[in-house]
Write a protein that holds these residues in place. Structure first.
Motif, short mmCIF file in Angstrom:
data_model
loop_
_atom_site.label_atom_id
_atom_site.label_comp_id
_atom_site.label_asym_id
_atom_site.label_seq_id
_atom_site.Cartn_x
_atom_site.Cartn_y
_atom_site.Cartn_z
N HIS A 218 0.82 -1.21 0.00
CA HIS A 218 0.00 0.00 0.00
C HIS A 218 0.85 1.26 0.00
O HIS A 218 1.88 1.32 0.68
CB HIS A 218 -0.93 0.01 1.21
N LEU A 219 0.39 2.25 -0.71
CA LEU A 219 1.09 3.53 -0.84
C LEU A 219 0.45 4.54 0.11
O LEU A 219 -0.79 4.64 0.17
CB LEU A 219 0.98 4.03 -2.29
N ARG A 220 1.27 5.33 0.79
CA ARG A 220 0.74 6.29 1.76
C ARG A 220 1.45 7.63 1.62
O ARG A 220 2.60 7.71 1.20
CB ARG A 220 0.94 5.79 3.19
N LYS A 221 0.69 8.67 2.00
CA LYS A 221 1.29 9.99 2.15
C LYS A 221 0.56 10.67 3.29
O LYS A 221 -0.67 10.68 3.33
CB LYS A 221 1.17 10.80 0.86
N PRO A 222 1.30 11.24 4.25
CA PRO A 222 0.65 11.80 5.43
C PRO A 222 -0.13 13.08 5.17
O PRO A 222 -1.08 13.39 5.90
CB PRO A 222 1.82 12.05 6.40
N SER A 223 0.24 13.81 4.11
CA SER A 223 -0.43 15.08 3.85
C SER A 223 -0.32 15.37 2.35
O SER A 223 0.76 15.63 1.84
CB SER A 223 0.23 16.20 4.66
N VAL A 224 -1.45 15.31 1.66
CA VAL A 224 -1.40 15.44 0.19
C VAL A 224 -1.54 16.90 -0.23
O VAL A 224 -2.08 17.74 0.49
CB VAL A 224 -2.49 14.60 -0.49
N HIS A 225 -1.05 17.16 -1.45
CA HIS A 225 -1.16 18.49 -2.06
C HIS A 225 -2.00 18.39 -3.31
O HIS A 225 -2.17 17.31 -3.89
CB HIS A 225 0.23 19.01 -2.42
N ILE A 226 -2.50 19.52 -3.75
CA ILE A 226 -3.27 19.59 -4.99
C ILE A 226 -2.47 18.95 -6.13
O ILE A 226 -3.03 18.24 -6.98
CB ILE A 226 -3.63 21.04 -5.35
N SER A 227 -1.18 19.19 -6.13
CA SER A 227 -0.32 18.71 -7.21
C SER A 227 -0.17 17.18 -7.23
O SER A 227 0.38 16.63 -8.19
CB SER A 227 1.07 19.34 -7.11
N ASP A 228 -0.65 16.50 -6.21
CA ASP A 228 -0.60 15.03 -6.19
C ASP A 228 -1.74 14.41 -6.99
O ASP A 228 -1.78 13.19 -7.17
CB ASP A 228 -0.67 14.51 -4.74
N THR A 229 -2.65 15.23 -7.47
CA THR A 229 -3.74 14.72 -8.30
C THR A 229 -3.17 14.07 -9.55
O THR A 229 -2.47 14.71 -10.34
CB THR A 229 -4.70 15.87 -8.70
N ALA A 230 -3.42 12.77 -9.71
CA ALA A 230 -2.83 11.99 -10.80
C ALA A 230 -3.37 10.57 -10.72
O ALA A 230 -4.14 10.22 -9.83
CB ALA A 230 -1.31 11.98 -10.70
N GLU A 231 -2.93 9.76 -11.68
CA GLU A 231 -3.25 8.33 -11.68
C GLU A 231 -2.04 7.59 -11.11
O GLU A 231 -0.90 7.87 -11.48
CB GLU A 231 -3.50 7.85 -13.12
N TYR A 232 -2.29 6.64 -10.21
CA TYR A 232 -1.22 5.90 -9.56
C TYR A 232 -1.35 4.42 -9.90
O TYR A 232 -2.43 3.83 -9.77
CB TYR A 232 -1.28 6.12 -8.04
N PHE A 233 -0.25 3.85 -10.32
CA PHE A 233 -0.24 2.44 -10.73
C PHE A 233 0.73 1.65 -9.87
O PHE A 233 1.89 2.03 -9.71
CB PHE A 233 0.18 2.30 -12.20
N CYS A 234 0.24 0.52 -9.38
CA CYS A 234 1.08 -0.44 -8.70
C CYS A 234 1.51 -1.49 -9.72
O CYS A 234 0.73 -1.85 -10.63
CB CYS A 234 0.27 -1.09 -7.57
N ALA A 235 2.73 -1.97 -9.62
CA ALA A 235 3.23 -2.94 -10.59
C ALA A 235 4.12 -3.96 -9.91
O ALA A 235 4.75 -3.68 -8.88
CB ALA A 235 3.99 -2.24 -11.72
N VAL A 236 4.21 -5.12 -10.51
CA VAL A 236 5.03 -6.21 -9.98
C VAL A 236 5.85 -6.81 -11.10
O VAL A 236 5.44 -6.82 -12.26
CB VAL A 236 4.13 -7.27 -9.31
N SER A 237 7.04 -7.28 -10.77
CA SER A 237 7.81 -8.09 -11.71
C SER A 237 8.50 -9.18 -10.92
O SER A 237 8.73 -9.05 -9.73
CB SER A 237 8.82 -7.25 -12.49
N ASP A 238 8.81 -10.27 -11.61
CA ASP A 238 9.53 -11.34 -10.91
C ASP A 238 11.02 -11.18 -11.18
O ASP A 238 11.46 -10.41 -12.00
CB ASP A 238 9.01 -12.72 -11.29
N HIS A 239 11.83 -11.93 -10.44
CA HIS A 239 13.26 -11.72 -10.55
C HIS A 239 13.86 -12.37 -11.76
O HIS A 239 15.01 -12.25 -12.04
CB HIS A 239 13.98 -12.21 -9.29
N LEU A 240 13.03 -13.07 -12.53
CA LEU A 240 13.56 -13.73 -13.72
C LEU A 240 13.37 -12.90 -14.97
O LEU A 240 13.98 -13.18 -15.97
CB LEU A 240 12.88 -15.08 -13.90
#
Lengths: 113, 114
Positions: free
Chosen positions: A75-97
């Motif tokens: 999970h992604l966290r931020k204690p205090s957001v700003h107007i400029s944080d308005t955006a799309e956020y993507f979580c991603a995974v990759s394996d070590h291979l």
């Protein structure tokens, strides 16, 4: 097969409030986890990544994320957001291979004044 | 170095036409990736190159799609006989050595098929 679930498609929040964007993953092997941000009409920018070591990862713009293996979450966290944080956020995974990234469907963070 | 560069930024084409996109990676990066992003979705992996070798292709990459990376530098992605379902943002990314080092993304090419 790897997969990423971002349960919240949209998260509205007022400026200076804390925020948490949820990400759960599934994988049969060790994983590497990433959060990317995408501003309108822009490419993806890396916020932070977990490769190994400390489960609490700090990134740019005041964001941090915690890797929880037992709950398969990042999970992604931020204690205090700003107007400029308005955006799309993507979580991603990759394996070590391999290096290809498997992305979630994204969470739109909208910060209101 | 200005990062990963993609051209054109926008492309509108009629159904049935062929289109080609170009990606210039960060100069020392030997890995190059193509992703497709449709509205409301996360990017989906299409293919990647290690230098000039195309090492993996997603099943999303139908036979109308072809990608090349001659001489291991820039890459092109061609779509033949475009369909309306091809309308999407096509993203290119590059990284050094793979191994889960950071991938840097370009700003993408937005394709609209009418």
């Amino acid at each position: 097969a790897q997969s990423v679930t971002q349960l919240d498609s949209q998260v509205p929040v007022f400026e200076e409030a804390p925020v948490e964007l949820r990400c759960n993953y599934s994988s049969s092997v060790s994983v590497y986890l990433f959060w990317y941000v995408q501003y309108p009409n822009q490419g993806l920018q890396l916020l932070l990544k977990y490769l190994s070591g400390s489960t609490l990862v700090k990134g740019i713009n005041g964001f941090e994320a915690e890797f929880n293996k037992s709950q398969t979450s990042f999970h992604l966290r931020k204690p205090s957001v700003h107007i400029s944080d308005t955006a799309e956020y993507f979580c991603a995974v990759s394996d070590h291979l391999g290096d290809k990234l498997i992305f979630g469907t994204g969470t739109r963070l909208q910060v209101f004044p | 170095d200005t990062g990963v560069s993609q051209n054109p930024r926008h492309k509108i084409t009629k159904r049935g036409q062929n289109v080609t996109f170009r990606c210039d990676p960060i100069s020392e990066h030997n890995r190059l990736y193509w992703y497709r992003q449709t509205l409301g979705q996360g990017p989906e992996f299409l293919t990647y190159f290690q230098n000039e070798a195309q090492l993996e292709k997603s099943r999303l990459l139908s036979d109308r799609f072809s990608a090349e990376r001659p001489k291991g530098s820039f890459s092109t992605l061609e779509i033949q006989r475009t369909e309306q379902g091809d309308s999407a943002m096509y993203l290119c990314a590059s990284s050094l050595d793979g191994g889960n080092t950071e991938a840097f993304f370009g700003q993408g090419t937005r394709l609209t098929v009418v």
